[in-house]
Design an enzyme around this catalytic site. Structure first.
Site, PDB file in Angstrom:
ATOM      1  N   SER A  69       1.002  -1.138   0.040  1.00 65.15           N
ATOM      2  CA  SER A  69      -0.014   0.071   0.048  1.00 65.15           C
ATOM      3  C   SER A  69       0.927   1.184   0.072  1.00 65.15           C
ATOM      4  O   SER A  69       2.200   1.208   0.388  1.00 65.15           O
ATOM      5  CB  SER A  69      -0.829   0.049   1.222  1.00 65.15           C
ATOM      6  OG  SER A  69      -0.232   0.676   2.377  1.00 65.15           O
ATOM      7  N   ASP A 175     -22.526  -2.713   2.715  1.00 58.77           N
ATOM      8  CA  ASP A 175     -21.357  -1.810   2.477  1.00 58.77           C
ATOM      9  C   ASP A 175     -20.969  -1.963   1.026  1.00 58.77           C
ATOM     10  O   ASP A 175     -20.490  -1.254   0.352  1.00 58.77           O
ATOM     11  CB  ASP A 175     -20.195  -1.806   3.495  1.00 58.77           C
ATOM     12  CG  ASP A 175     -20.691  -1.577   5.008  1.00 58.77           C
ATOM     13  OD1 ASP A 175     -21.838  -1.075   5.238  1.00 58.77           O
ATOM     14  OD2 ASP A 175     -20.147  -2.007   6.038  1.00 58.77           O
TER      15      ASP A 175
END
Ligand code: GLA
Length: 385
Positions: A69, A175
């Site tokens: 990331s 979600d």
């Protein structure tokens, strides 16, 4: 390619030594109304926000997955072999992306090895579904790279499977559905039993309104504690009432439920039953009258979560009460609870006064300063480069 996407593509090449095959983005969400109803087969009304997670991805010729990331540029990538992944085998944030690839294979799809570099603008722990944004960005990337042609509805189920079984959080389908099915200017009305969904116009700007998010910065985890306990109470309530899910009860069944259930389980059940009715009312209000009339439903939803479901906290109550006193048309906590964010619906001209009243109230109570910003319904997950 915009400059952020270009930066991510460059970072991918610096990290992995090849160019990405593409970039895929998926948004976080705000839920207008319908909390903890999803795992009770009920109704929800979330929308995708413009904060999103983007993954740059390239297929490999073997079965390895490397995931890194932009938040930890100096850390080594997490490396896993697709043939060695199993339920709960990955810890930390990499459980989300690797969990999605594992869930794809569990669902009968063959996934190639790949390199993934993740970047995100969804605040973590704010109750805006940074986890679903991450899952869904990887899901749409892998769907395309595996040439699997999976429907959005099934991709949502795959994201949920990753979260339930790899991360270990017993969450519902809301979600991922918001992140995959959202569209600009609309909320997603989802029936979590049938999977049927419908876009409901939510033109905040046209109505002169803003939806403020008040991030209390109280963090929460749905893998432990209260969330799972609430889910168990709901399952117990359904079993004692002899129904498959609380969705099968309506407001007129509550009198009978009061006689059958213990006092706490009854209050948990009453929240779900009345919340489902409020979602249907909210869709009706939005369709016939517009967003300015949603206020009373938001306020009733918050009271039900605070008193019956008991998932609010002092910071969320302060945010909601202060926003209402300062002129918001409605306000409620949003998401799983025990921290995270509240939302407040306000006329554009009232936003500065509400913001400063909430900041002052937080400081007077000795709470951390909240982070306050406005959101609009944005597009769902898509390839961006
Ligand atoms: C979290 C979960 C959702 C839903 C909400 C509460 O966001 O991930 O599935 O249960 O809490 O409505």
């Amino acid at each position: 390619m915009n400059s952020t996407a270009q930066d991510l593509a460059t970072a991918f090449t610096d990290r992995f030594g090849t160019e990405p095959d593409g970039l895929w983005s998926a948004p976080g969400r705000v839920n207008v109304i319908g909390e903890h109803t999803d795992y009770n087969d009920g109704f929800v009304l979330p929308f995708a926000i413009r904060h999103s997670t983007t993954v740059a991805a390239a297929v490999r010729s073997d079965r390895l997955v490397r995931v890194a990331s932009t938040f930890a540029p100096d850390e080594d990538a997490v490396v896993a072999d697709l043939d060695e992944l199993s339920e709960g085998s990955v810890e930390g944030w990499a459980a989300y992306p690797l969990g999605v690839l594992w869930a794809l294979e569990q669902s009968g799809y063959r996934c190639p090895g790949m390199d993934l570099l993740v970047d995100s603008s969804v605040p973590v722990g704010a109750g805006l579904s940074s986890s679903a944004a991450l899952e869904c960005s990887v899901a749409v990337a892998a769907n395309e790279l595996a040439q699997a042609d999976i429907s959005r509805r099934e991709l949502a189920v795959i994201g949920q499977l990753a979260e339930n079984r790899m991360v270990g959080a017993p969450t519902g389908i809301m979600d991922q559905s918001a992140s995959l099915l959202g569209e600009a200017g609309h909320a997603v009305f989802l029936d979590c039993r049938s999977g049927a969904s419908r876009l409901v116009p939510l033109d905040l700007e046209g109505a002169g309104l803003e939806l403020m998010v008040i991030d209390t910065r109280v963090s929460h985890s749905h893998a432990t504690g209260g969330y799972a306990a609430r889910r168990r109470s709901c399952e117990l309530g359904a079993e004692m009432m002899g129904v498959a899910a609380l969705r099968d009860l309506s407001v007129k069944d509550l009198a009978e439920a009061a006689g059958v259930l213990d006092e706490e389980t009854f209050r948990r059940v009453r929240h779900i039953v009345t919340e489902n009715a409020r979602v249907e009312d909210a869709v009706e209000v939005l369709t016939r009258k517009g967003p300015a009339e949603l206020g009373p439903l938001l306020v009733a939803s918050h009271a039900s979560m605070r008193d019956d479901f008991e998932i609010s906290c002092a910071e969320l109550d302060t945010a909601v009460d202060t926003a209402l006193e300062a002129g918001a048309l409605g306000a409620r906590m949003t998401g799983g609870g025990f921290g995270g964010s509240a939302i407040a619906l306000a006329r554009v001209g009232d936003v500065p006064a509400i913001r400063s009243a909430v900041e002052t109230a937080f400081s007077a109570a000795g709470f951390r300063s909240p982070v306050i910003f406005s959101v609009l319904p944005g597009a769902g997950a898509a390839r961006i480069a």
